[in-house]
Design a protein around this motif. Structure first.
Motif, PDB file in Angstrom:
ATOM      1  N   MET A  12      -1.236   0.318 -13.967  1.00 34.49           N
ATOM      2  CA  MET A  12       0.684   0.983 -14.341  1.00 34.49           C
ATOM      3  C   MET A  12       1.215  -0.055 -13.338  1.00 34.49           C
ATOM      4  O   MET A  12       2.597  -0.286 -13.772  1.00 34.49           O
ATOM      5  CB  MET A  12       0.010   1.839 -13.978  1.00 34.49           C
ATOM      6  CG  MET A  12       1.722   2.818 -13.879  1.00 34.49           C
ATOM      7  SD  MET A  12       2.476   3.091 -15.547  1.00 34.49           S
ATOM      8  CE  MET A  12       3.885   4.200 -15.695  1.00 34.49           C
ATOM      9  N   ASP A  13       0.749  -0.461 -12.550  1.00 36.63           N
ATOM     10  CA  ASP A  13       1.894  -1.210 -11.872  1.00 36.63           C
ATOM     11  C   ASP A  13       2.207  -2.574 -11.840  1.00 36.63           C
ATOM     12  O   ASP A  13       3.371  -2.779 -12.046  1.00 36.63           O
ATOM     13  CB  ASP A  13       1.026  -1.777  -9.966  1.00 36.63           C
ATOM     14  CG  ASP A  13       0.705  -0.738  -9.422  1.00 36.63           C
ATOM     15  OD1 ASP A  13       1.705   0.065  -9.172  1.00 36.63           O
ATOM     16  OD2 ASP A  13      -0.609  -0.314  -8.232  1.00 36.63           O
ATOM     17  N   THR A  14       1.209  -3.315 -12.430  1.00 33.86           N
ATOM     18  CA  THR A  14       1.581  -4.133 -13.511  1.00 33.86           C
ATOM     19  C   THR A  14       2.309  -4.373 -14.706  1.00 33.86           C
ATOM     20  O   THR A  14       3.324  -5.070 -14.973  1.00 33.86           O
ATOM     21  CB  THR A  14       0.094  -5.579 -14.019  1.00 33.86           C
ATOM     22  OG1 THR A  14      -0.464  -5.697 -12.906  1.00 33.86           O
ATOM     23  CG2 THR A  14       1.138  -6.287 -14.843  1.00 33.86           C
ATOM     24  N   ARG A  52       6.178  -5.871 -15.832  1.00 32.18           N
ATOM     25  CA  ARG A  52       6.604  -6.361 -16.553  1.00 32.18           C
ATOM     26  C   ARG A  52       7.649  -5.325 -17.318  1.00 32.18           C
ATOM     27  O   ARG A  52       8.803  -6.303 -17.757  1.00 32.18           O
ATOM     28  CB  ARG A  52       5.634  -6.805 -17.302  1.00 32.18           C
ATOM     29  CG  ARG A  52       4.461  -7.827 -17.091  1.00 32.18           C
ATOM     30  CD  ARG A  52       2.915  -7.513 -17.346  1.00 32.18           C
ATOM     31  NE  ARG A  52       2.607  -8.140 -17.191  1.00 32.18           N
ATOM     32  CZ  ARG A  52       1.021  -8.508 -17.731  1.00 32.18           C
ATOM     33  NH1 ARG A  52       0.228  -7.471 -17.803  1.00 32.18           N
ATOM     34  NH2 ARG A  52       0.660  -9.954 -16.843  1.00 32.18           N
ATOM     35  N   MET A  53       7.484  -4.574 -16.710  1.00 27.93           N
ATOM     36  CA  MET A  53       8.860  -3.904 -17.789  1.00 27.93           C
ATOM     37  C   MET A  53       9.866  -4.285 -17.303  1.00 27.93           C
ATOM     38  O   MET A  53      10.849  -3.451 -17.902  1.00 27.93           O
ATOM     39  CB  MET A  53       8.527  -2.416 -18.189  1.00 27.93           C
ATOM     40  CG  MET A  53       7.126  -2.576 -19.305  1.00 27.93           C
ATOM     41  SD  MET A  53       6.915  -3.285 -20.725  1.00 27.93           S
ATOM     42  CE  MET A  53       6.185  -4.643 -20.451  1.00 27.93           C
ATOM     43  N   LYS A  71       3.951   8.394  -9.214  1.00 25.70           N
ATOM     44  CA  LYS A  71       2.602   9.625  -9.577  1.00 25.70           C
ATOM     45  C   LYS A  71       1.089   8.851 -10.062  1.00 25.70           C
ATOM     46  O   LYS A  71       0.464   9.573  -9.615  1.00 25.70           O
ATOM     47  CB  LYS A  71       2.828  10.416 -10.822  1.00 25.70           C
ATOM     48  CG  LYS A  71       4.195  11.058 -11.238  1.00 25.70           C
ATOM     49  CD  LYS A  71       4.360  11.573 -12.585  1.00 25.70           C
ATOM     50  CE  LYS A  71       5.714  12.650 -12.457  1.00 25.70           C
ATOM     51  NZ  LYS A  71       5.914  13.783 -13.982  1.00 25.70           N
ATOM     52  N   VAL A  72       1.475   7.841 -10.518  1.00 25.14           N
ATOM     53  CA  VAL A  72       0.280   6.941 -10.786  1.00 25.14           C
ATOM     54  C   VAL A  72      -0.303   5.375 -10.524  1.00 25.14           C
ATOM     55  O   VAL A  72      -1.307   5.099 -10.562  1.00 25.14           O
ATOM     56  CB  VAL A  72       0.264   7.340 -12.460  1.00 25.14           C
ATOM     57  CG1 VAL A  72      -0.347   8.465 -12.789  1.00 25.14           C
ATOM     58  CG2 VAL A  72       0.823   5.953 -12.878  1.00 25.14           C
ATOM     59  N   GLY A  73       1.008   5.096  -9.705  1.00 23.86           N
ATOM     60  CA  GLY A  73       0.745   3.475  -9.084  1.00 23.86           C
ATOM     61  C   GLY A  73       0.020   3.629  -7.638  1.00 23.86           C
ATOM     62  O   GLY A  73      -0.229   4.720  -7.406  1.00 23.86           O
ATOM     63  N   ALA A  74      -0.959   2.368  -7.084  1.00 28.11           N
ATOM     64  CA  ALA A  74      -1.057   2.141  -6.701  1.00 28.11           C
ATOM     65  C   ALA A  74      -1.432   1.395  -5.137  1.00 28.11           C
ATOM     66  O   ALA A  74      -1.487   1.775  -4.308  1.00 28.11           O
ATOM     67  CB  ALA A  74      -2.562   1.677  -6.700  1.00 28.11           C
ATOM     68  N   LEU A  98       3.910  -1.287  -2.164  1.00 21.92           N
ATOM     69  CA  LEU A  98       4.452  -1.876  -1.887  1.00 21.92           C
ATOM     70  C   LEU A  98       5.249  -1.322  -2.913  1.00 21.92           C
ATOM     71  O   LEU A  98       7.252  -1.215  -3.338  1.00 21.92           O
ATOM     72  CB  LEU A  98       4.378  -3.477  -2.098  1.00 21.92           C
ATOM     73  CG  LEU A  98       5.444  -4.900  -2.065  1.00 21.92           C
ATOM     74  CD1 LEU A  98       6.806  -4.440  -0.352  1.00 21.92           C
ATOM     75  CD2 LEU A  98       5.041  -5.671  -2.723  1.00 21.92           C
ATOM     76  N   LEU A  99       4.958  -1.288  -4.144  1.00 22.92           N
ATOM     77  CA  LEU A  99       5.800  -1.517  -5.454  1.00 22.92           C
ATOM     78  C   LEU A  99       5.875   0.171  -4.642  1.00 22.92           C
ATOM     79  O   LEU A  99       7.216   1.042  -5.912  1.00 22.92           O
ATOM     80  CB  LEU A  99       5.186  -1.262  -6.766  1.00 22.92           C
ATOM     81  CG  LEU A  99       4.543  -2.290  -7.189  1.00 22.92           C
ATOM     82  CD1 LEU A  99       3.815  -2.806  -8.453  1.00 22.92           C
ATOM     83  CD2 LEU A  99       6.275  -3.096  -7.252  1.00 22.92           C
ATOM     84  N   GLN A 100       5.751   1.517  -4.959  1.00 24.41           N
ATOM     85  CA  GLN A 100       5.878   2.578  -4.706  1.00 24.41           C
ATOM     86  C   GLN A 100       6.722   2.873  -3.923  1.00 24.41           C
ATOM     87  O   GLN A 100       8.129   3.524  -4.184  1.00 24.41           O
ATOM     88  CB  GLN A 100       4.793   3.392  -3.729  1.00 24.41           C
ATOM     89  CG  GLN A 100       3.753   3.918  -4.706  1.00 24.41           C
ATOM     90  CD  GLN A 100       3.693   4.980  -5.636  1.00 24.41           C
ATOM     91  OE1 GLN A 100       4.352   5.618  -4.985  1.00 24.41           O
ATOM     92  NE2 GLN A 100       3.040   4.627  -6.919  1.00 24.41           N
TER      93      GLN A 100
END
Length: 227
Positions: A82-84, A88-89, A196-199, A202-204
């Motif tokens: 989900m992070d990736t 990308r999106m 909700k689902v990222g790991a 940094l992206l959070q």
């Protein structure tokens, strides 16, 4: 500086640090091919800790000096699919927002619309660089074969983009606000889903910043429409 601006600065610094650490580790790895020096008695200098690096702190926090090996162990936190997908999106999503914002200086009548477009360009252009660097640091391609970016929430159709480019004055202002509000809502939805689902932490932080900042901009656009 906004929350988004502080995050981007910290993220860019962190990415640069990671690249420096990786280069240093690669150089140290090549040294293993050289003949080993003759054994000698242990001294204080030969048993001292390895090289250290300066790790930038989070926004508002001071930097810290940490052993390179410790940074190596924590430099690439785990990320999931989900992070990736989000990174990308979000790149083409941001790119379309910049395309719309670039039309405002020559077409908008309301100075608030022009100011909002300037804010979008100033905020999202550096974020695209951060997202691309995130993929490069993990050897991940930016493109997704066969994916239609037009299906993403908030993405505007080519026909709608042509109408916006053809509009002028008050007509442009109304169309810009409507399209950009919908576009921002899509980014907020994508970011909320990642939270909700990222790991990866940094992206959070990145997703939280996007959700907060773009909600602020949506409210400003509502004020323009209501005026």
């Amino acid at each position: 500086m906004t929350v988004r601006g502080r995050w981007v600065l910290a993220a860019v610094t962190t990415v640069a640090l990671l690249l420096v650490v990786v280069a240093a580790l690669l150089r140290s790895g090549s040294d293993t091919d050289r003949p080993s020096p003759a054994p000698r008695a242990a001294t204080a200098s030969s048993t001292s800790a390895g090289p250290s690096v300066v790790v930038p702190g989070r926004p508002g926090e001071s930097a810290q000096v940490r052993p390179a090996e410790e940074v190596r162990a924590t430099a690439s936190p785990a990320h999931n699919s989900m992070d990736t997908w989000y990174v990308r999106m979000m790149i083409p999503h941001h790119e379309q927002a910049l395309e719309m914002a670039a039309l405002a200086p020559d077409r908008a009548a309301d100075p608030r619309v022009k100011a909002l477009a300037d804010r979008i360009r100033a905020g999202q252009a550096p974020e695209i660089g951060v997202l691309r660097a995130w993929l490069q640091a993990r050897n991940l391609p930016a493109d997704v074969a066969g994916h239609d970016h037009g299906t993403m929430r908030g993405m505007q159709s080519p026909e709608a983009m042509r109408r916006l480019a053809d509009a002028r004055g008050a007509d442009f202002d109304r169309l810009f606000v409507r399209m950009m509000s919908d576009h921002h809502a899509g980014a907020v939805e994508m970011s909320t889903n990642l939270l909700k689902v990222g790991a990866e932490p940094l992206l959070q932080e990145f997703a939280n910043s996007v959700a907060v900042e773009q909600n602020v901009e949506i409210n400003r656009m509502r004020e323009i429409v209501g005026a």
